[in-house]
Design an enzyme around this catalytic site. Structure first.
Site, short mmCIF file in Angstrom:
data_model
loop_
_atom_site.label_atom_id
_atom_site.label_comp_id
_atom_site.label_asym_id
_atom_site.label_seq_id
_atom_site.Cartn_x
_atom_site.Cartn_y
_atom_site.Cartn_z
N HIS B 170 0.86 -1.19 0.00
CA HIS B 170 0.00 0.00 0.00
C HIS B 170 0.89 1.23 0.00
O HIS B 170 1.85 1.30 0.74
CB HIS B 170 -0.88 0.02 1.25
CG HIS B 170 -1.95 -1.02 1.23
ND1 HIS B 170 -3.06 -0.93 0.44
CD2 HIS B 170 -2.05 -2.19 1.91
CE1 HIS B 170 -3.81 -2.00 0.62
NE2 HIS B 170 -3.22 -2.77 1.50
N CYS B 212 -0.68 1.94 -4.89
CA CYS B 212 -1.41 3.13 -5.28
C CYS B 212 -0.41 4.27 -5.45
O CYS B 212 0.54 4.37 -4.69
CB CYS B 212 -2.41 3.51 -4.20
SG CYS B 212 -3.60 2.21 -3.86
#
Lengths: 441, 422, 633
Positions: B170, B212
């Site tokens: 992440h 991301c």
């Protein structure tokens, strides 16, 4: 108009000595009653506001147990209190009545000493010039000894600290004894008491300055003052060293230095308390830890000399303010420290009328004392609050203490100005009184 | 006399001539082999002799199964294309294969059909669990590991190593989260690569990141010969591809899924280039805009092979013969040079690196703990014993107490007497 | 001049050629000589043995125990044998080189490393065959301490093993490692440095140091199994090890994998010594989970098949412990049943029946590569086990936390002694430093009654205090457990408030507290298969059960123990526990610093203000002009 000349301690004792007996008897009974309640003392002893890692009775019991059973008590991370306490409790730890009696006696002794200090102070004040209040009205005299003693003995902080068997009581007793002996101009015992207080909790070392101020107060020549100061310094060191040697004889090693003073200064145990340091050092990264540690510990000591220089005429107040600084910024403050300085505050009761934020301070103390246990319970037991709750209320408590200190310092400075330049000398009409407007420049 | 002298001269000249021709022949052969060697090391060629892979999964917890699956799929791919376990450093922040929530124990799948078990029978995880931290990762890259670090946890690269660095987890703008507790920033990464460049620890690096806002992670790299590719741009998320209803969570990310689609089709001898891979990027399928940063990469992308980074095909390097005297006096049949042929075998890296580079700071000899960051005084040997028997108080204890009490009484008396005198 | 120069050239050239060739030959021979210098004086055969023990449990589960034993070859005589310094480790044939190098460079005399997943249910399954069944990773080693470098060696050992086995063993550091005084005694069949056993031993008694560490939260998976298999001579290509399939092994109720290295004797007088490496895998299969049937076979359990014995193995056996049924004989059927491979040991209650299948014999005739897989299966009558004799282990122990809240708590250990005799046991409990134990709150309850004087039960107590961030607390008790009794030990503790960085990333999960170990001597009848230390595992090798007994007896006699019955030292492991510590707010570091510093600055500023400024009178309304008086202080 005529001032009541109080001839001294005897007179104070003669005026209803029944009152004294009544007060002390009531205090004794109250403490005895509360200590003998079934669960109340242990609940109080478990509260973090009352017992800290360096004053906890449970840890003292552990230390004595280990010591009695041949395990060096300073070899581990549980016991961080001075070896003389081991010696004191070696024989009596297993009998609760004796322990309770000891704590009650110590508390009452502090009350008695406050009584005596007030008497000496009253005697001294007869020779001083009185401040005029409004024109020809003189200032009211300060609180009587009994009031001071009862303010200490019936202060909830004191009672709770005594019931919780926090060992800060012994350090407090040594501090008050040092002040008493200082007022009595007894160099040896005064320095011994301060050395004992330093030995027990390290920070009272800076109280040596106000005690020396007390010993050299009044009309004594400069040479004499210097001689007394040097003598006191030597006495202090001698007493401290003999205390260390005595401890070595008892525990047979020097490891108590790092165990006791290492913990006090390095704040290695981060159990929460009503201080400002624990959460700071929990959240601090290791990289900066030593820097902030040194800064904070220095911060406690740096006020000793400036305050003493500025307020050298009021050693009782200086001792109060230094105890308050100690009680707010030390590594492991507790309610017992508050009991000490709140007990010393009435000794300077003349400044109360110059204080501006009394209501605020009282409220802050009240709020934080009531909410701290609740927030603790929410964080540690219920889980619906988190550490920030307790930290915030610790900040509120700290702010309350700080405002108290600032306010009282302002008050004593104001009073000092009043003494030095009363209205008549400054050209103001006498009717202006003591509450004329002043401004700081 | 004369014929004998002539014979003598003839023998001498023939000997000398033979000697000279042999030397010339040797040099000529070396010359031709040098030409062959030069042919290997063209500007268009990579110039690397060994391949390493650093595969990092930074996510913990069961619902990040897909990140572990991504990393294991990459692991399997580079192993299939020839990089041995000794040249792969894999960091998995959590264990999902033997997790009690996994209803297929000891397996990890990256597709719903469960065609291929990525865990298999022969897997080597070098850093696992709490060991996957930012500090350990940067120490691994820069080589500044603790003295006791075993060989399998060190990145023993040299200036002729091509390294594939693959990270998944992440992330956000200019950072990547490690285990939900700390972050590595793009500046840290750039600094680490710069340190590697200064220490000549790589020939070329392919940095691939699937998180991301991944493209922000390579914006601060400033060292040469680094090619970077990421799965999504600033303020874009990268998405998972599909989930497995039996396992209960998503099993693969989109970017990695489509990259694997390309990689599964090549083998060790493939001549597919990185440009082919980057041309397959399709933002419509990925739901995000992947990016490539090639300004620091000196070679044109259509000449950089996929196997330069994902595989282990190496060229042969000829080195100088060790013993000059033996070569000059040896006959032609003797060896011209010692050849070091490094092909992807189980042998650990090139023999140049037998000495383990010890780059630890002199001040920083702490072992690599991670969340238990305690500093241990290594220099002090622990000789004392801290175990004591808890028994009844011994006699000496009582005597000591008696001595203490008497001494304190004596001192107290002296104090009181003295204070009254002073 | 001319002839001289020409001849000289030629002769020098020839001479140089000869010289160079001679030098190379001399070089090579010198190296050869180097090797030949240290020829071993005594030689013991290198051997590899493999066994698989299968045992159906009470509740129908299948207990399987793989055991692979390797002995290292060359030996020296007594004076030269020093496991650390000899060239014992210069030639590896069957013994794995990675282990040998580790033992050599870190001067390790004895090494025990166990990986366990799951919890061993003593009440249901009895005692395990494996010596160590504590959840997580357990590592203990006896290190030669002759250069006082045990600390550095321990650190190097843990790190190297972490690289070898792909586990986080490097977390075993000073804050976790302990040195037990009474438990975990060395299990080598002789003491290399003791003067007791060999009177001719002139070497000094170099001290040895025991180091023990455990990680209760370490998980076990295929990446740990892979290097373990690679230590075997045949890997998993042939022999019993070909059954090891990770997908089935980790799908079990209990899985434990271990390596044990220790020095052993090869003969009665211990003239010939060797180093023994025992690798074990112990699993308990949940047989009925698939289809409710308790029948099992090798292929249903492992999904793999044995097609030949390992060619490098000296013995290769499959041993089945036959279940003892109380009612009638034909409760179950074991196929194939070989009448000659069946033994009965002991009597009545302690009767053990084992069936032994020799794979070497089974596959001895077959030299071709394709051979029939070995089939072994057990069927129960109506697919359920019935009337199987219940297992009642003598000692059962449990440990649990008491109290509530995140400030303090209590720890209780309950030990049940179901034997009819008093048992002498040793309890070892290690608690990490973030629990502050209060030893003065230690109490003992016998059958739920508080004992004022517990010296009858607790003979000796050893206590190591914990130091924050430096050492764990260790409590070791030598106990005398009365028969048919329940003893409960309780102690209370405070929880430490950890620093921000000391919490793990998943801080709200809590911390795992490792198990307590109770070492209990267990008597068994002569010749029976016992439990406990690695010693009895040699019995499965079938070769020198008598040797083990005689060695054990001689050591017992030397220690003054004259029992006829033999005793094993069984280690009973309690549960691991999960402790939740109070967490600070992890999002707050900068806020805290700011707020606290603001409060302190508030005081400092105001105080500074008050100290350095003087008062002045402001002109009152009644006076005109301003009266200012400054007082100099």
């Amino acid at each position: 108009m005529s001032t009541n000349v109080v001839p001294g301690g005897q007179k104070a004792a003669n005026t209803p000595s029944n009152n004294v007996a009544l007060v002390f008897g009531a205090a004794f009974a109250l403490r005895l009653g509360l200590l003998n309640l079934p669960a109340f003392p242990s609940i109080l002893a478990d509260q973090v506001e009352i017992s800290t890692p360096i004053t906890s009775f449970k840890r003292l019991s552990e230390g004595v147990f280990l010591f009695r059973n041949g395990v060096p008590p300073y070899d581990g991370g549980v016991f961080h209190q001075a070896p003389l306490l081991l010696g004191l409790f070696y024989l009596i730890i297993n009998s609760p009545p004796l322990v309770n009696a000891l704590y009650i006696l110590v508390d009452l002794a502090i009350g008695y000493m406050l009584l005596q200090i007030t008497a000496i102070k009253e005697r001294d004040s007869t020779s001083e010039k009185k401040i005029m209040q409004y024109g020809d009205k003189t200032e009211e005299s300060g609180m009587s000894g009994l009031t001071v003693a009862s303010l200490y003995l019936f202060n909830p902080f004191t009672i709770v600290s005594c019931i919780g068997k926090s060992t800060i009581l012994f350090s407090n007793m040594a501090v008050v004894a040092g002040i008493w002996m200082g007022m009595k101009r007894n160099k040896g015992l005064a320095m011994f008491s301060i050395a004992l207080a330093t030995y027990l909790s390290f920070y009272p070392a800076m109280l040596m300055i106000p005690v020396v101020l007390m010993l050299t107060r009044g009309d004594i020549g400069k040479q004499q003052q210097k001689r007394i100061s040097v003598q006191c310094g030597a006495l202090f060191l001698a007493c401290l060293i003999s205390l260390f040697l005595l401890s070595f004889v008892l525990v047979d090693s020097w490891s108590f230095f790092s165990g006791v003073y290492g913990t006090i200064l390095a704040v290695t145990d981060l159990t929460p308390n009503l201080g400002l340091l624990w959460y700071f050092f929990i959240e601090m990264f290791d990289h900066f830890r030593s820097f902030f540690l040194i800064v904070f510990q220095l911060h406690v000591f740096i006020f000793a000399v400036p305050v003493s220089i500025k307020l050298w005429k009021y050693p009782l107040f200086v001792s109060f303010i230094l105890c308050a600084i100690m009680g707010t910024f030390k590594g492991y403050p507790s309610i017992g420290d508050a009991a000490l300085y709140l007990g010393l505050l009435p000794l300077s009761s003349e400044i109360f009328k110059y204080m501006r934020y009394t209501f605020l301070v009282v409220n802050l103390f009240l709020y934080s004392s009531l909410l701290a246990p609740i927030f603790w319970y929410l964080w540690v037991y219920v889980g619906s609050g988190n550490a920030n709750f307790f930290y915030a209320i610790g900040l509120v408590y700290g702010i309350g203490e700080i405002i108290l200190m600032i306010d009282t310092t302002f008050a004593i400075c104001r009073r000092d100005f009043e003494i030095l330049s009363p209205p008549e000398t400054s050209g103001d009409p006498a009717s202006l009184g003591w509450d004329r407007e002043v401004v700081q420049k | 006399m004369r014929p004998r002298a002539i014979l003598k001269h003839l023998t001498i000249t023939t000997v000398i001539g033979a000697f000279i021709t042999s030397v010339l022949a040797a040099s000529v052969t070396t010359d031709t082999s040098t030409e062959n060697v030069e042919g290997f090391f063209n500007k268009t060629r990579s110039g690397h002799t060994n391949n390493w892979a650093v595969l990092v999964c930074t996510s913990r917890f069961w619902f990040n199964y897909r990140h572990i699956a991504n990393t294991l799929a990459m692991y399997r791919t580079v192993k299939r294309l020839g990089i041995p376990d000794s040249n792969i450093i894999m960091m998995l922040a959590d264990d999902v294969a033997c997790n009690s929530r996994n209803i297929f124990p000891a397996t990890v799948y990256n597709n719903r059909g469960r065609y291929l078990d990525l865990y298999g029978e022969n897997v080597e995880v070098d850093y696992r669990g709490y060991e996957v931290t930012v500090e350990n990762f940067i120490r691994l890259l820069t080589g500044r590991v603790a003295k006791e670090t075993p060989r399998s946890k060190r990145l023993l690269t040299d200036d002729q190593s091509n390294i594939l660095v693959y990270m998944t987890g992440h992330g956000g703008e200019d950072f990547l989260k490690f285990q939900d507790a700390e972050e590595i920033s793009s500046y840290d990464l750039g600094d680490a690569f710069q340190q590697m460049y200064e220490k000549k620890r790589y020939n070329e690096i392919l940095f691939m990141i699937d998180t991301c806002q991944a493209n922000t992670m390579y914006t601060k790299i400033h060292s040469p010969n680094i090619l970077a590719t990421g799965s999504s741009e600033l303020s874009q998320s990268s998405y998972s591809h599909h989930d497995d209803p039996d396992i209960g969570v998503a099993v693969v990310d989109r970017f990695t899924y489509y990259v694997l689609e390309v990689l599964e089709k090549i083998d060790m001898q493939s001549k597919a280039t990185l440009k082919d891979l980057f041309d397959t990027y399709n933002p419509k399928l990925l739901y995000s805009n992947p990016g490539v940063r090639s300004d620091l990469f000196h070679r044109p992308l259509d000449q950089a092979l996929l196997t330069d980074f994902f595989g282990n095909v190496q060229n042969i390097e000829l080195t100088e013969p060790k013993d000059h005297s033996s070569s000059t006096l040896a006959t032609e049949g003797d060896s011209v040079s010692t050849q070091q042929v490094e092909i992807g075998t189980e042998v650990e890296g090139p023999s140049v690196l037998q000495i383990q580079p010890d780059h630890t700071d002199n001040n920083n000899t702490e072992t690599l703990h991670q969340q238990q960051g305690s500093k241990q005084p290594h220099a002090r040997e622990r000789v004392e014993d801290h175990t004591f028997e808890v028994g009844d108080s011994s006699q000496s204890q009582n005597w000591r107490y008696v001595a203490f009490v008497s001494l304190s009484v004596v001192l107290g008396g002296a104090l009181i007497a003295g204070s009254s005198m002073i | 001049m001319r002839p001289i120069s020409g001849q000289m050239l030629l002769s020098t050239g020839v001479l140089l050629c000869i010289a160079s060739s001679l030098s190379t030959i001399a070089d090579a021979s010198q190296q050869a000589l180097h090797v030949k210098e240290t020829v071993p004086i005594l030689k013991a055969p290198e051997a590899f043995h493999e066994q698989l023990v299968l045992k159906p449990l009470n509740d129908g589960g299948a207990y399987s125990h793989f055991q692979f034993t390797t002995h290292i070859g060359t030996m020296m005589d007594e004076e030269h044998f020093d496991g650390a310094a000899s060239n014992l480790f210069s030639h590896y044939n069957l013994f794995p080189r990675s282990i040998g190098q580790i033992l050599h460079s870190f001067e390790v005399e004895e090494l025990h490393l166990t990986f366990t997943q799951g919890r061993w249910q003593y009440s249901d399954w009895g005692y395990p065959l494996a010596p160590s069944v504590g959840t997580g990773v357990e590592l203990w080693a006896w290190l030669n301490n002759n250069r006082l470098q045990a600390e550095g060696n321990w650190r190097g050992l843990t790190n190297t093993l972490s690289g070898l086995f792909c586990a986080s063993l490097n977390f075993i550091d000073d804050t976790i490692s302990i040195e037990p005084k009474l438990s975990f005694r060395n299990e080598g069949l002789y003491n290399v440095h003791s003067s007791k056993l060999s009177p001719s031993n002139t070497t000094s008694t170099t001290p040895r140091k025991l180091r023990y560490g455990s990680l209760p939260h370490e998980n076990v998976c295929t990446e740990n199994l892979t290097p373990w298999i690679k230590l075997l001579p045949c890997k998993s290509k042939s022999g019993i090890a070909s059954l090891l399939k990770s997908h089935k092994l980790f799908d079990t109720r209990f899985y434990s994998m271990a390596i044990h290295v220790r020095p052993v004797c090869e003969d009665d007088k211990c003239k010939v010594k060797s180093l023994e490496l025992v690798q074990t895998i112990t699993t308990v299969f949940d047989v009925a989970r698939q289809d409710g049937s308790y029948d099992w076979s090798l292929s249903s359990l492992f999904e793999r098949e044995i097609t030949q014995a390992c060619p490098l193995a000296s013995t290769s056996n499959i041993i089945v412990h036959l279940p003892q049924t109380t009612q009638f004989d034909k409760q179950y059927e074991l196929t194939p049943m070989l009448p000659e491979g069946r033994y009965t040991i002991g009597s009545d209650e302690n009767k053990q029946e084992i069936a032994v299948y020799d794979l070497k014999k089974a596959y001895s005739g077959d030299t071709s590569s394709s051979s029939e897989p070995f089939k072994l299966s057990m069927q129960w009558e109506s697919s359920r086990p019935k009337s199987v004799q219940p297992i009642s282990p003598g000692i059962v122990a449990h440990r649990y936390f008491t109290g509530y809240g995140q400030e303090r708590g209590g720890l209780s250990i309950e030990i049940y002694n179901n034997d009819s005799q008093d048992v002498e046991a040793v309890l070892l409990d290690t608690l990490p430093w973030y629990l502050k134990l209060y030893l003065h709150t230690f109490t003992v309850h016998l059958n739920d009654q508080l004992l004022e004087n517990y010296r009858d039960i607790v003979k000796k107590m050893y206590y190591q205090q914990a130091v924050d961030r430096a050492r764990p607390a260790v409590l070791e008790l030598a106990l005398n457990l009365p028969s048919h009794s329940k003893i409960k030990f309780s102690i209370s503790f405070d929880k430490v408030f950890l620093k921000y960085t000391e919490h793990p990333p998943d801080a709200n999960r809590g911390f795992d507290i490792g198990y307590a170990v109770i070492t209990v001597p267990l008597a068994r009848q002569k010749g029976q298969i016992g439990y406990g230390s690695v010693d009895h595992l040699r019995i499965y090798q079938g070769r020198d059960a008598s040797l083990v007994q005689s060695r054990r007896l001689s050591t017992q006699q030397q220690e003054g123990n004259d029992d006829d019955n033999e005793t094993d030292k069984v280690r009973i492991y309690t549960e691991t526990l999960l402790l939740s510590l109070p967490t600070p707010d992890f999002s707050m570091p900068y806020n805290v610093i700011t707020l606290t510093c603001t409060v302190i600055a508030l005081f400092f500023g105001s105080m500074f203000n008050l100290m350095t400024r003087n008062f002045e009178v402001v002109g009152s309304d009644k006076t005109k002009g301003k009266d200012k008086e400054k007082k100099d202080e």
